[in-house]
Design an enzyme around this catalytic site. Structure first.
Site, short mmCIF file in Angstrom:
data_model
loop_
_atom_site.label_atom_id
_atom_site.label_comp_id
_atom_site.label_asym_id
_atom_site.label_seq_id
_atom_site.Cartn_x
_atom_site.Cartn_y
_atom_site.Cartn_z
N PRO A 99 0.82 -1.22 0.00
CA PRO A 99 0.00 0.00 0.00
C PRO A 99 0.85 1.27 0.00
O PRO A 99 0.34 2.36 -0.26
CB PRO A 99 -0.82 -0.12 1.29
CG PRO A 99 -0.25 -1.25 2.06
CD PRO A 99 0.59 -2.08 1.17
N GLU A 126 3.25 -8.19 8.36
CA GLU A 126 3.59 -6.77 8.47
C GLU A 126 4.34 -6.26 7.24
O GLU A 126 4.60 -5.08 7.11
CB GLU A 126 4.46 -6.53 9.72
CG GLU A 126 3.73 -6.74 11.02
CD GLU A 126 2.45 -5.93 11.10
OE1 GLU A 126 2.55 -4.70 11.14
OE2 GLU A 126 1.36 -6.54 11.12
N ARG A 163 -4.49 -8.03 -20.51
CA ARG A 163 -5.49 -7.76 -21.54
C ARG A 163 -5.02 -6.76 -22.59
O ARG A 163 -5.64 -6.61 -23.63
CB ARG A 163 -6.80 -7.29 -20.91
CG ARG A 163 -6.73 -5.95 -20.24
CD ARG A 163 -7.99 -5.65 -19.48
NE ARG A 163 -9.11 -5.33 -20.34
CZ ARG A 163 -9.25 -4.18 -20.99
NH1 ARG A 163 -8.33 -3.25 -20.88
NH2 ARG A 163 -10.30 -3.96 -21.76
N ASP A 178 -12.31 1.46 -24.10
CA ASP A 178 -12.59 1.28 -22.69
C ASP A 178 -12.44 2.54 -21.87
O ASP A 178 -11.74 3.45 -22.25
CB ASP A 178 -11.56 0.32 -22.08
CG ASP A 178 -11.86 -1.09 -22.46
OD1 ASP A 178 -13.00 -1.34 -22.84
OD2 ASP A 178 -10.94 -1.91 -22.36
N1 ADE Z 1 -0.95 -5.15 -0.02
C1 ADE Z 1 -1.83 -4.76 0.92
N2 ADE Z 1 -2.56 -3.72 0.51
C2 ADE Z 1 -2.14 -3.44 -0.75
C3 ADE Z 1 -2.49 -2.45 -1.71
N3 ADE Z 1 -3.44 -1.54 -1.47
N4 ADE Z 1 -1.85 -2.45 -2.89
C4 ADE Z 1 -0.88 -3.35 -3.15
N5 ADE Z 1 -0.50 -4.30 -2.28
C5 ADE Z 1 -1.11 -4.34 -1.10
#
Ligand code: ADE
Length: 282
Positions: A99, A126, A163, A178
């Protein structure tokens, strides 16, 4: 000549190597539907690797407690190093899914569609020892939310990138129209029944006037994008005709430039015809 996905030079299968603690989570993505068919046809190649194979201990333990203390476990960098070294060829892109990474979008999907071999590194717990940064080419997030691992993110990337390779989706043109590839959100589509619970289908779509249908679809795409994702408009390559449509949709003339829209077409001046001089009878 068939159109090619942006950034893709054609040729061999695009190879995805996924490094994960749960390879079976991703198996169906690589075997079913269009990705599965593309793999069977040799257009895409998927290899799922279990990080535990590279644990280096008989307990197949890949993680350890964080230095400095705290909750959770951290995946060891030496495990990742061994897993990457064991790949049959060196990937030209190694992506850590986290994230905290760069946000994944259509532009990045198009860039990645030009690669030959992409390794996707999925975290759990983690996360990874921070030193994996030195082993990857980039870190990617699929959105501002935290999942329990990177596997769903890897599936998103394989779908969105796969794709774009020629032949993977049936209609080579369809990715162009698209959402996002055109720069605008998709226009609405309808099919039978023509009447459903009191909801009909826009008359223009039933009429067979192709120019009118094309314009209607573009106008609806503009309308949706304006309502839902106005931030996309400046990057959408708007035309003067689009500007006229935006004015009709209630955008203020002064606001057009802010949406990246050029001035609307100047109305053609009506040519005033000189009245014909009546022929003199000879
Ligand atoms: N792992 C956990 N959350 C994630 C996200 N939002 N994007 C990519 N990998 C992740």
């Amino acid at each position: 000549m068939t159109p090619e996905a942006p950034g893709h030079a054609g040729g061999d299968a695009l190879h995805f190597s996924v490094l994960t603690l749960f390879p079976e989570l991703l198996r169906p993505f690589t075997q079913e539907a269009l990705l599965g068919r593309a793999a069977a046809n040799g257009l895409l190649k998927f290899d799922l690797h279990d990080l535990r194979e590279h644990a280096g201990n008989r307990w197949r333990k890949v993680d350890d407690t964080p230095y400095g203390g705290g909750a959770g476990m951290v995946i060891r960098v030496d495990v990742v190093e061994r897993a990457l070294a064991a790949l049959p060829s060196t990937p030209d892109e190694v992506i850590l899914l986290t994230p905290a990474g760069q946000r994944f979008d259509q532009r990045l999907a198009e860039e990645l569609a030009g690669r030959q071999h992409i390794a996707l590194l999925c975290g759990r717990y983690e996360g990874f020892d921070a030193r994996v940064e030195g082993l990857v080419t980039r870190e990617v997030s699929i959105g501002d939310y935290v999942m329990m691992g990177g596997e769903a993110a890897a599936a998103c990337i394989m779908e969105a990138v796969g794709r774009l390779r020629p032949g993977v989706i049936g209609d080579e043109e369809s990715w162009r129209a698209d959402s996002y590839s055109s720069g605008l959100l998709d226009y609405p589509e309808y099919t039978r029944p023509a009447e459903w619970q009191g909801h009909g289908v826009p008359q223009v779509l039933m009429g067979g006037n192709h120019a009118a249908i094309t314009r209607w679809r573009r106008d609806r795409a503009l309308e949706r994008t304006l309502a839902r994702r106005p931030d996309l408009l400046p990057g959408a390559g708007l035309t003067p005709e689009d500007s006229s449509a935006l004015l009709t949709l209630g955008v203020d003339a002064d606001a057009l430039a802010g949406h990246g829209a050029p001035p609307p077409p100047t109305p053609k001046r009506k040519r005033t015809r000189r009245p014909k001089t009546p022929q003199e009878p000879v």
